[in-house]
Design a protein around this motif. Structure first.
Motif, PDB file in Angstrom:
ATOM      1  N   VAL A  13       0.943  -1.349  -0.009  1.00 31.92           N
ATOM      2  CA  VAL A  13       0.104  -0.513   0.138  1.00 31.92           C
ATOM      3  C   VAL A  13       0.696   1.211   0.362  1.00 31.92           C
ATOM      4  N   LEU A  14       0.493   1.996  -0.836  1.00 31.90           N
ATOM      5  CA  LEU A  14       1.463   2.948  -0.966  1.00 31.90           C
ATOM      6  C   LEU A  14       0.932   4.500  -1.096  1.00 31.90           C
TER       7      LEU A  14
ATOM      8  N   HIS B  71      -4.047   7.406   5.279  1.00 32.24           N
ATOM      9  CA  HIS B  71      -4.518   6.535   4.031  1.00 32.24           C
ATOM     10  C   HIS B  71      -3.779   5.056   3.982  1.00 32.24           C
ATOM     11  N   VAL B  72      -2.651   4.974   4.417  1.00 32.80           N
ATOM     12  CA  VAL B  72      -1.615   4.159   3.781  1.00 32.80           C
ATOM     13  C   VAL B  72      -2.009   3.021   5.120  1.00 32.80           C
ATOM     14  N   ALA B  73      -2.322   3.736   6.449  1.00 33.00           N
ATOM     15  CA  ALA B  73      -2.561   3.103   7.406  1.00 33.00           C
ATOM     16  C   ALA B  73      -3.956   2.116   7.267  1.00 33.00           C
ATOM     17  N   LYS B  74      -5.134   3.132   6.955  1.00 37.32           N
ATOM     18  CA  LYS B  74      -6.561   2.822   7.121  1.00 37.32           C
ATOM     19  C   LYS B  74      -6.718   1.085   6.066  1.00 37.32           C
ATOM     20  N   ALA B  75      -6.135   1.997   4.897  1.00 42.10           N
ATOM     21  CA  ALA B  75      -5.761   0.818   3.522  1.00 42.10           C
ATOM     22  C   ALA B  75      -5.282  -0.602   4.146  1.00 42.10           C
ATOM     23  N   ALA B  76      -4.208  -0.538   4.908  1.00 41.04           N
ATOM     24  CA  ALA B  76      -3.920  -2.081   5.347  1.00 41.04           C
ATOM     25  C   ALA B  76      -4.683  -2.245   5.833  1.00 41.04           C
ATOM     26  N   ASN B  77      -5.406  -1.679   7.030  1.00 36.60           N
ATOM     27  CA  ASN B  77      -5.947  -2.297   8.045  1.00 36.60           C
ATOM     28  C   ASN B  77      -7.286  -2.851   6.702  1.00 36.60           C
TER      29      ASN B  77
END
Length: 279
Positions: A190-191, A196-202
């Protein structure tokens, strides 16, 4: 009144009347830029700077005839043709590519960067690098803004099962979180912007845990005035060629490849053109 022209189109009175003749040395890149497009670029510079130009390809020089102000204007335009190169991280490169055609001022990073600095930002496709075309002060300002963007960006890898995830689920997740997803063997990277990255990774971990059934709802529509590059998968051998066409309502990107790291380690300015400072 325009003075009479002599040999090679330069004033026959030898530079009187406040006019001067100078030869500007050109490096290979700048010479190539001036030789392309059937010299239309030379004609444009000549008209806008009110100077007479003669390109000598053999000697790699540009002869300029005009007032001091005209010669200075030519030097400034030449400096804008060969902008400095700025290496960027994978996360910054991905975020610049994701937002490069956006028009929403809250999300259009590239457009905002150009408006604030007066530089044209060109994102290289074969390496993680940008070119900054414009006045030296603007290029320096743009480089500082890119450093600030780098501090705000991040990337995070999430392991996925051998069976992988559906492209629809990944595209929906990328859109809902406004990120770029790079699909690799056994993981998805995720980049984008750090939050945004933290939410997308979760969300991605939840998607994996639930067997690829989560986060599949249709993403909400974006504002009507927002135009994005859409959810695109690039081919492994060419980051320029999408595997699927952009979706008009998409706000995220799914890719299979991101260019290699730039060969430069810091901002590399173009070669000096000689003469007084451009600014």
């Amino acid at each position: 009144m325009t003075p009479p022209l002599g040999y090679d189109g330069f004033p026959s009175h030898g530079g009187g009347g406040g006019r001067a003749v100078v030869d500007i040395a050109l490096d290979e890149e700048l010479l190539g830029a001036l030789c392309r497009r059937s010299r239309r670029r030379l004609r444009d510079i000549q008209t806008s700077c009110e100077a007479i130009l003669k390109l000598d390809r053999t000697r790699s020089t540009l002869r300029v005839c005009g007032s001091d102000a005209s010669i200075q204007a030519v030097r400034k335009q030449l400096s804008s043709l060969c902008g400095p190169r700025k290496p960027v991280s994978a996360a910054v490169w991905a975020e610049l590519m994701r937002t490069r055609t956006m028009q929403d001022p809250e999300q259009a990073i590239v457009a905002r960067l150009q408006d604030e600095t007066g530089c044209r930002v060109h994102i290289e496709r074969t390496r993680r690098e940008v070119r900054l075309f414009g006045p030296s002060a603007g290029a320096a300002a743009a480089a500082r803004r890119l450093d600030e963007l780098s501090a705000a960006c991040a990337e995070e890898a999430v392991a996925v099962s051998p069976n992988g995830l559906s492209s629809e689920a990944l595209q929906n997740l990328a859109h809902m979180c406004s990120v770029t997803l790079r699909v690799e063997d056994g993981q998805v990277v995720v980049l984008g912007l750090r939050d945004h990255v933290a939410k997308a990774a979760n969300d991605l971990r939840t998607l994996v845990a639930e067997g690829g059934t989560a986060v599949t709802a249709t993403p909400p529509p974006l504002p009507e005035r927002l135009t994005t590059m859409g959810s695109i998968c690039w081919a492994d051998d060419s980051p320029d060629e999408p595997l699927s066409e952009p979706g008009p309502r998409s706000n995220g990107v799914v890719v299979t490849n991101i260019p290699q790291e730039s060969s430069v380690s810091a901002l590399v300015p173009p070669k000096h053109l000689g003469g007084p400072p451009l600014l």
